[in-house]
Design an enzyme around this catalytic site. Structure first.
Site, short mmCIF file in Angstrom:
data_model
loop_
_atom_site.label_atom_id
_atom_site.label_comp_id
_atom_site.label_asym_id
_atom_site.label_seq_id
_atom_site.Cartn_x
_atom_site.Cartn_y
_atom_site.Cartn_z
N GLY A 103 0.82 -1.20 0.00
CA GLY A 103 0.00 0.00 0.00
C GLY A 103 0.86 1.26 0.00
O GLY A 103 0.34 2.36 0.12
N HIS B 152 19.02 -1.61 1.65
CA HIS B 152 18.64 -2.99 1.38
C HIS B 152 17.59 -3.05 0.27
O HIS B 152 17.65 -3.88 -0.62
CB HIS B 152 18.12 -3.62 2.67
CG HIS B 152 17.04 -2.81 3.35
ND1 HIS B 152 17.16 -1.46 3.58
CD2 HIS B 152 15.82 -3.15 3.81
CE1 HIS B 152 16.07 -1.01 4.18
NE2 HIS B 152 15.23 -2.02 4.32
N ASP C 178 15.05 3.69 11.02
CA ASP C 178 16.08 4.53 10.37
C ASP C 178 16.79 5.51 11.31
O ASP C 178 18.01 5.66 11.22
CB ASP C 178 15.49 5.30 9.19
CG ASP C 178 15.27 4.41 7.96
OD1 ASP C 178 15.65 3.22 8.04
OD2 ASP C 178 14.73 4.90 6.96
N LYS D 34 19.89 7.31 0.11
CA LYS D 34 19.42 6.12 0.82
C LYS D 34 19.11 5.01 -0.19
O LYS D 34 19.49 3.86 -0.01
CB LYS D 34 18.18 6.46 1.65
CG LYS D 34 17.72 5.27 2.48
CD LYS D 34 16.45 5.55 3.29
CE LYS D 34 15.93 4.22 3.85
NZ LYS D 34 14.59 4.31 4.39
N GLY E 298 5.30 5.37 -2.07
CA GLY E 298 6.72 5.64 -2.30
C GLY E 298 7.40 4.46 -2.98
O GLY E 298 8.17 4.62 -3.94
N LYS E 299 7.07 3.27 -2.50
CA LYS E 299 7.64 2.05 -3.09
C LYS E 299 7.18 1.90 -4.53
O LYS E 299 7.93 1.51 -5.41
CB LYS E 299 7.17 0.81 -2.31
CG LYS E 299 7.96 0.53 -1.07
CD LYS E 299 7.51 -0.81 -0.50
CE LYS E 299 7.77 -0.88 0.98
NZ LYS E 299 7.11 -2.03 1.61
N ASP F 290 9.26 -7.89 1.46
CA ASP F 290 9.19 -7.97 2.91
C ASP F 290 10.55 -7.55 3.41
O ASP F 290 11.58 -7.89 2.83
CB ASP F 290 8.84 -9.39 3.38
CG ASP F 290 8.32 -9.36 4.82
OD1 ASP F 290 7.47 -8.49 5.11
OD2 ASP F 290 8.77 -10.16 5.64
N SER F 291 10.54 -6.76 4.47
CA SER F 291 11.82 -6.27 4.96
C SER F 291 11.74 -6.06 6.46
O SER F 291 10.66 -6.03 7.04
CB SER F 291 12.18 -4.96 4.25
OG SER F 291 11.14 -4.04 4.41
N PHE G 97 11.93 5.82 7.45
CA PHE G 97 10.86 5.34 8.33
C PHE G 97 11.39 4.15 9.12
O PHE G 97 12.57 3.79 9.01
CB PHE G 97 9.60 4.99 7.52
CG PHE G 97 9.84 3.98 6.42
CD1 PHE G 97 9.64 2.63 6.66
CD2 PHE G 97 10.26 4.39 5.15
CE1 PHE G 97 9.85 1.70 5.65
CE2 PHE G 97 10.48 3.47 4.14
CZ PHE G 97 10.28 2.12 4.39
#
Ligand code: 5GP
Length: 412
Positions: free
Chosen positions: A8, A181, A156, A176, A11-12, A68-69, A153
């Site tokens: 959702g 990752h 961080d 960043k 940004g991604k 997933d992170s 977020f």
């Protein structure tokens, strides 16, 4: 080729869209399908990324990408790990999670505060895809005692990447992305997308057992769509054009079964009632429809199919077959559109006037389509269509800023 992002996070989506566009992949948010992220019941990042991707693919019928992170802290034996987003409890905020982490690490000395962010991306071509594409990224550092910075977020503000003097929350977004990752995983994925057969136009081969691709082409009357489609079929003989049914009277130049299947209103309505049409619509006072069976049969046999229909029909096809790729053809100017409509000898003045009015209305639907091709000069427009069919149409996505001035003029 469309891919739904099982996340959702806008940004991604933006980041992924940019990275994957050169590979002919168009990212759609799961929110466009009214979907939410399923519970992350896996015990590893891989498991969670995969279960999210498969879930979204199952519900949309489209390829899906999920990530997933989380952060693994050595002094906590790898926790919070997959529980990073809910470390302080279900629904916990970033601040609450971070506070808990710092409290848990209170007595841990500097040298033992090592940690790493990890991200796994999973791309599946279907819910049951036996060979999903997985890509990973790792970002090592340590956990500070006092958080610094307001960017990013999650954890961080307390994460000091190895070799840097700034926390992840103090880095500019571009910096960043270059290190993180997620950025690493994204680039690894982008590098390998071409390996996946069945994604993008280039990789699929007829006879491979994979279904064909469905292209839906619409345009306002007078945009030159029919000539373009005819030339496209010559350039790409592997494409087959679906012959529509219509109640419109046959023109002297037309042959039944070639341009259209000409049928009476009663027969048309019977087919509608029996659910024989994939889509149908009333256009300029007549009914038009695409028979479902031949299209499904051709796609199942691996053939690529083109539908030349109006925007109402395109909307129905998109709802029924979300994997279809839809293309809207625009004229280069309002003046050119008028000229082309007047130049057509087959219709009366009254019909032309009505088509002009309707064309203006039709054009307001341009942004429902995946691609927009401007038919200024025939050959370049044909080349654009060829690019799309070959899975190289990323420069022609409907949302491209270069279209804005033309659209402002056409829709004024
Ligand atoms: P024409 O009568 O000039 O051949 O086509 C008029 C319009 O009907 C065009 O915009 C054409 O794309 C649209 N049309 C043709 N076949 C179909 C169809 O099967 N379904 C829908 N929805 N529109 C169609």
């Amino acid at each position: 080729m469309k891919v739904v992002l099982a996340s959702g996070n806008p940004g991604k989506l933006r980041e992924l869209a940019q990275l994957l566009a050169p590979h002919g992949l168009r990212m759609l948010p799961q929110s466009a399908f009214g979907l939410e992220t399923p519970p992350e019941t896996g015990t590893t990042f891989r498991e969670n990324a995969l279960l999210k991707a498969r879930h979204v693919s199952r519900l949309t019928g489209l390829p899906a990408l999920a990530d997933d992170s989380g952060i693994e802290v050595d002094a906590l034996q790898g926790r919070p790990g997959v529980y990073s987003a809910r470390y302080a409890g279900e629904g916990a905020s970033d601040a609450e999670n971070l506070r808990k982490l710092l409290a848990d690490l209170q007595s841990v000395p500097e040298e033992a505060r090592t940690a790493r962010y990890r991200c796994v991306l999973a791309l599946v071509r279907g819910a049951q895809d036996p060979e999903p594409l997985l890509a990973e990224g790792t970002w090592s550092g340590r956990i500070l005692r006092v958080p610094r910075g307001t960017g990013g977020f999650g954890y961080d503000p307390a994460f000091l990447p190895d070799g840097l003097e700034h926390t992840a929350a103090e880095l500019a977004a571009a910096q960043k992305n270059a290190l993180s990752h997620r950025g690493q995983a994204l680039r690894a994925l982008a590098d390998r997308v071409g390996e996946l057969p069945g994604l993008g136009g280039g990789g699929r081969r007829r006879g491979s057992g994979e279904p064909g691709r469905l292209f839906v082409l619409a345009a306002p009357s007078g945009a030159g769509k029919t000539s373009l489609v005819r030339a496209l079929l010559e350039r790409k003989p592997s494409l087959s054009l679906s012959v529509s049914h219509t109640t419109r009277p046959q023109r002297p130049t037309e042959t039944n079964g070639r341009e259209y299947h000409f049928v009476g209103s009663e027969a048309f309505e019977r087919s509608v009632a029996e659910g024989r049409f994939l889509e149908h619509a009333r256009v300029f006072g007549n009914y038009y429809g695409t028979a479902r069976e031949p299209v499904e049969r051709q796609l199942a046999s691996g053939a690529d199919v083109v539908l030349e229909i109006d925007w109402q029909g395109a909307r129905q096809v998109r709802a029924a077959m979300p994997a279809c790729e839809s293309i809207f053809v625009l004229p280069p100017s309002r003046a050119a559109l008028e000229q082309r409509l007047r130049g057509r000898a087959t219709d009366s003045a009254e019909v032309i006037a009505r088509r002009l009015r309707e064309a203006a209305g039709d054009m307001t639907h341009w942004n429902e389509f995946d691609y927009v091709v401007v038919n200024d000069q025939f050959e370049p427009a044909l080349e654009d269509l060829v690019h799309i069919v070959e899975g190289r149409g990323e420069a022609l996505f409907a949302g491209r800023p270069a279209l804005a001035p033309l659209l402002a003029q056409l829709l004024a």
